[in-house]
Motif scaffolding. Sequence first.
Motif, PDB file in Angstrom:
ATOM      1  N   MET A   1      67.856  29.411   4.361  1.00  0.00           N
ATOM      2  CA  MET A   1      67.453  30.764   4.695  1.00  0.00           C
ATOM      3  C   MET A   1      66.162  30.723   5.495  1.00  0.00           C
ATOM      4  O   MET A   1      65.426  29.747   5.428  1.00  0.00           O
ATOM      5  CB  MET A   1      67.268  31.607   3.440  1.00  0.00           C
ATOM      6  CG  MET A   1      66.037  31.283   2.611  1.00  0.00           C
ATOM      7  SD  MET A   1      65.888  32.417   1.226  1.00  0.00           S
ATOM      8  CE  MET A   1      64.134  32.507   1.116  1.00  0.00           C
ATOM      9  N   THR A   2      65.933  31.758   6.228  1.00  0.00           N
ATOM     10  CA  THR A   2      64.675  31.848   6.966  1.00  0.00           C
ATOM     11  C   THR A   2      63.681  32.654   6.144  1.00  0.00           C
ATOM     12  O   THR A   2      64.055  33.462   5.314  1.00  0.00           O
ATOM     13  CB  THR A   2      64.896  32.546   8.321  1.00  0.00           C
ATOM     14  OG1 THR A   2      65.559  33.786   8.086  1.00  0.00           O
ATOM     15  CG2 THR A   2      65.726  31.691   9.242  1.00  0.00           C
ATOM     16  N   ASP A   3      62.417  32.402   6.383  1.00  0.00           N
ATOM     17  CA  ASP A   3      61.371  33.080   5.617  1.00  0.00           C
ATOM     18  C   ASP A   3      60.228  33.447   6.553  1.00  0.00           C
ATOM     19  O   ASP A   3      59.228  32.736   6.629  1.00  0.00           O
ATOM     20  CB  ASP A   3      60.881  32.169   4.495  1.00  0.00           C
ATOM     21  CG  ASP A   3      59.770  32.790   3.680  1.00  0.00           C
ATOM     22  OD1 ASP A   3      59.864  33.978   3.356  1.00  0.00           O
ATOM     23  OD2 ASP A   3      58.797  32.076   3.382  1.00  0.00           O
ATOM     24  N   ASP A   4      60.403  34.506   7.261  1.00  0.00           N
ATOM     25  CA  ASP A   4      59.403  35.008   8.192  1.00  0.00           C
ATOM     26  C   ASP A   4      58.724  33.888   8.976  1.00  0.00           C
ATOM     27  O   ASP A   4      59.359  33.219   9.744  1.00  0.00           O
ATOM     28  CB  ASP A   4      58.398  35.910   7.487  1.00  0.00           C
ATOM     29  CG  ASP A   4      59.051  37.206   7.009  1.00  0.00           C
ATOM     30  OD1 ASP A   4      60.156  37.527   7.493  1.00  0.00           O
ATOM     31  OD2 ASP A   4      58.475  37.890   6.167  1.00  0.00           O
ATOM     32  N   VAL A   5      57.459  33.671   8.763  1.00  0.00           N
ATOM     33  CA  VAL A   5      56.736  32.727   9.614  1.00  0.00           C
ATOM     34  C   VAL A   5      56.462  31.377   8.954  1.00  0.00           C
ATOM     35  O   VAL A   5      55.625  30.618   9.419  1.00  0.00           O
ATOM     36  CB  VAL A   5      55.403  33.347  10.110  1.00  0.00           C
ATOM     37  CG1 VAL A   5      55.666  34.520  11.009  1.00  0.00           C
ATOM     38  CG2 VAL A   5      54.524  33.747   8.947  1.00  0.00           C
ATOM     39  N   SER A   6      57.187  31.053   7.891  1.00  0.00           N
ATOM     40  CA  SER A   6      56.943  29.774   7.209  1.00  0.00           C
ATOM     41  C   SER A   6      57.420  28.590   8.037  1.00  0.00           C
ATOM     42  O   SER A   6      56.921  27.489   7.888  1.00  0.00           O
ATOM     43  CB  SER A   6      57.633  29.744   5.849  1.00  0.00           C
ATOM     44  OG  SER A   6      59.041  29.661   6.010  1.00  0.00           O
TER      45      SER A   6
ATOM     46  N   VAL B   1      71.728  31.752   2.161  1.00  0.00           N
ATOM     47  CA  VAL B   1      71.261  33.089   1.784  1.00  0.00           C
ATOM     48  C   VAL B   1      71.364  33.970   3.027  1.00  0.00           C
ATOM     49  O   VAL B   1      70.658  33.751   4.008  1.00  0.00           O
ATOM     50  CB  VAL B   1      69.810  33.056   1.256  1.00  0.00           C
ATOM     51  CG1 VAL B   1      69.329  34.461   0.928  1.00  0.00           C
ATOM     52  CG2 VAL B   1      69.716  32.143   0.036  1.00  0.00           C
ATOM     53  N   PHE B   2      72.270  34.922   2.978  1.00  0.00           N
ATOM     54  CA  PHE B   2      72.514  35.803   4.119  1.00  0.00           C
ATOM     55  C   PHE B   2      71.341  36.733   4.358  1.00  0.00           C
ATOM     56  O   PHE B   2      70.692  37.191   3.423  1.00  0.00           O
ATOM     57  CB  PHE B   2      73.785  36.639   3.890  1.00  0.00           C
ATOM     58  CG  PHE B   2      75.029  35.815   3.857  1.00  0.00           C
ATOM     59  CD1 PHE B   2      75.677  35.489   5.040  1.00  0.00           C
ATOM     60  CD2 PHE B   2      75.543  35.350   2.662  1.00  0.00           C
ATOM     61  CE1 PHE B   2      76.830  34.716   5.016  1.00  0.00           C
ATOM     62  CE2 PHE B   2      76.688  34.583   2.631  1.00  0.00           C
ATOM     63  CZ  PHE B   2      77.336  34.265   3.811  1.00  0.00           C
ATOM     64  N   ASN B   3      71.122  37.040   5.629  1.00  0.00           N
ATOM     65  CA  ASN B   3      70.091  37.998   6.007  1.00  0.00           C
ATOM     66  C   ASN B   3      70.674  39.378   6.273  1.00  0.00           C
ATOM     67  O   ASN B   3      69.931  40.354   6.347  1.00  0.00           O
ATOM     68  CB  ASN B   3      69.332  37.519   7.246  1.00  0.00           C
ATOM     69  CG  ASN B   3      68.438  36.347   6.925  1.00  0.00           C
ATOM     70  OD1 ASN B   3      67.744  36.344   5.924  1.00  0.00           O
ATOM     71  ND2 ASN B   3      68.466  35.340   7.767  1.00  0.00           N
ATOM     72  N   THR B   4      71.983  39.450   6.450  1.00  0.00           N
ATOM     73  CA  THR B   4      72.627  40.740   6.731  1.00  0.00           C
ATOM     74  C   THR B   4      73.819  40.927   5.801  1.00  0.00           C
ATOM     75  O   THR B   4      74.537  39.975   5.490  1.00  0.00           O
ATOM     76  CB  THR B   4      73.119  40.820   8.193  1.00  0.00           C
ATOM     77  OG1 THR B   4      74.137  39.841   8.401  1.00  0.00           O
ATOM     78  CG2 THR B   4      71.985  40.600   9.191  1.00  0.00           C
ATOM     79  N   ASP B   5      74.018  42.150   5.385  1.00  0.00           N
ATOM     80  CA  ASP B   5      75.177  42.466   4.543  1.00  0.00           C
ATOM     81  C   ASP B   5      76.475  42.325   5.323  1.00  0.00           C
ATOM     82  O   ASP B   5      77.505  41.932   4.762  1.00  0.00           O
ATOM     83  CB  ASP B   5      75.077  43.888   3.986  1.00  0.00           C
ATOM     84  CG  ASP B   5      73.996  44.011   2.928  1.00  0.00           C
ATOM     85  OD1 ASP B   5      73.664  42.991   2.297  1.00  0.00           O
ATOM     86  OD2 ASP B   5      73.482  45.128   2.741  1.00  0.00           O
ATOM     87  N   GLU B   6      76.430  42.618   6.618  1.00  0.00           N
ATOM     88  CA  GLU B   6      77.645  42.560   7.429  1.00  0.00           C
ATOM     89  C   GLU B   6      78.221  41.145   7.480  1.00  0.00           C
ATOM     90  O   GLU B   6      79.423  40.953   7.292  1.00  0.00           O
ATOM     91  CB  GLU B   6      77.375  43.069   8.843  1.00  0.00           C
ATOM     92  CG  GLU B   6      78.635  43.150   9.689  1.00  0.00           C
ATOM     93  CD  GLU B   6      78.407  43.841  11.014  1.00  0.00           C
ATOM     94  OE1 GLU B   6      79.210  43.582  11.928  1.00  0.00           O
ATOM     95  OE2 GLU B   6      77.456  44.632  11.144  1.00  0.00           O
TER      96      GLU B   6
END
Length: 111
Positions: free
Chosen positions: A1-6, A94-99
Motif C-alpha cells: 500500500m502507499t502511505d502519502d509521503v513515506s 490494501v486498496f486505495n479505492t472502493d471501485e
Amino acid sequence: MTDDVSGVALWLDSGQDYAGSKFEYLFLSAREPEDLLPITPALRDRIRAWVDEYTASIGDGMGFNHLDHDRRGYALSQELQTELGLVEFKVKYVFNTDEVRREVKAAHALR
C-alpha cells in the motif's frame, strides 16, 4: 500500500517481528524490504516507481488517476506473490479505492 509521503511500498507483518523469526532480517535491516526480498530487479524497480508516482502526486494531485494506480498496485501485488512463492510469504494488497476493490472481488467471484 502507499502511505502519502513515506516512500514505502511494502509493509511487513508486525506479527512476524520477533527475535528468531525467519523474517527477522527484514525488520532488523535499515534497508527497505524490497531490497532484501528474493525478487527480480525489474519488479523491484516497478514497485518503487509505483510508490514514487503516488508520492509525487501528493499536494497537487492534478491528473493523477487513482483508479489506474490502484489497479497497477494490485497487479504488482499479484506479481510479487508469484515471485515470492506461496509457501513462506503472503502478500496482501490494501486498496486505495472502493471501485477497484469491487472490481477485484467481482473478478474472483467469476472464477
